[in-house]
Write a protein that holds these residues in place. Structure first.
Motif: not given
Length: 215
Positions: A20-31
């Motif tokens: 997801a991070a490689r596709l642009g998800a932020t640290a907040a999205d992951i939390r």
């Protein structure tokens, strides 16, 4: 290393977060994904879509363990009545293994200073199955084109069968996306406060049952 325990679920969830991070998800999205059981890519998709489309989307969260299974298993289908276990997965009567899905509660479009309901349900009042109105169909189809775990059925608020609607329960966890801003809501009381702050119609009785009333 002595005392270090990492489960397969943790490894799979880490892999989903990296993808997801490689596709642009932020640290907040992951939390948010960690706290809700959603896939982090889907948090990003719903956050971005709610901002771009000026909509408010409300979901009941899946089992938290489901976040390691998104992208590996298909979403639980609307006709599957079995409940997801502690693993976040459920098996259909035909033996198909599925991940706990996202139960959409309601959808609203910003209009002026307020919000207008987008009913996501059969056009025939109270029917569980049936064709949706074009606005609802277009919205869900657009979301599903990008979601890892697809929306499988209509909105719970809009199913006006008070006897068969499951209502809201004390253990429920909800995730709302209001014009690009996610909000995690623990329990029906928090969800009701969220609805009332924007003057959204609240269809549930004090005991959690659906009132059978429409917006």
């Amino acid at each position: 290393m002595s005392g270090l325990q990492v489960s397969i679920g943790d490894i799979l969830a880490d892999q989903r977060e990296g993808a997801a991070a490689r596709l642009g998800a932020t640290a907040a999205d992951i939390r948010t994904a960690r706290d809700s059981g959603f896939d982090p890519q889907d948090v990003m998709t719903l956050r971005q879509a709610s901002a771009a489309r000026a909509v408010l989307l409300v979901f009941r969260c899946p089992n938290l363990a489901a976040r390691s299974l998104h992208g590996l298993l298909p979403a639980k289908t609307a006709v599957t009545t079995a409940k997801s276990g502690s693993s976040g997965a459920v098996t259909s009567t035909s033996g198909l293994l599925m991940v706990s899905d996202y139960d959409i509660m309601s959808a609203w479009r910003q209009e002026g200073a307020g919000f207008r309901k987008i009913p996501i349900t059969a056009a025939t009042p109270g029917a569980k199955y049936g064709a949706w109105l074009p606005e609802a169909r277009e919205l869900v189809q657009a979301l599903n084109r990008s979601l890892v775990t697809k929306i499988q059925h209509g909105a719970q608020d809009d199913w006006l069968d008070a006897e068969r609607n499951r209502g809201v329960k004390p253990e429920d966890l909800f995730l709302a996306f209001r014009l690009g801003v996610p909000a995690l809501l623990e329990g029906p009381a928090a969800l009701e406060r969220f609805y009332r702050q924007d003057r959204l119609f609240w269809p549930y009785l004090p005991n959690g049952r659906h009132s059978g009333a429409a917006n």
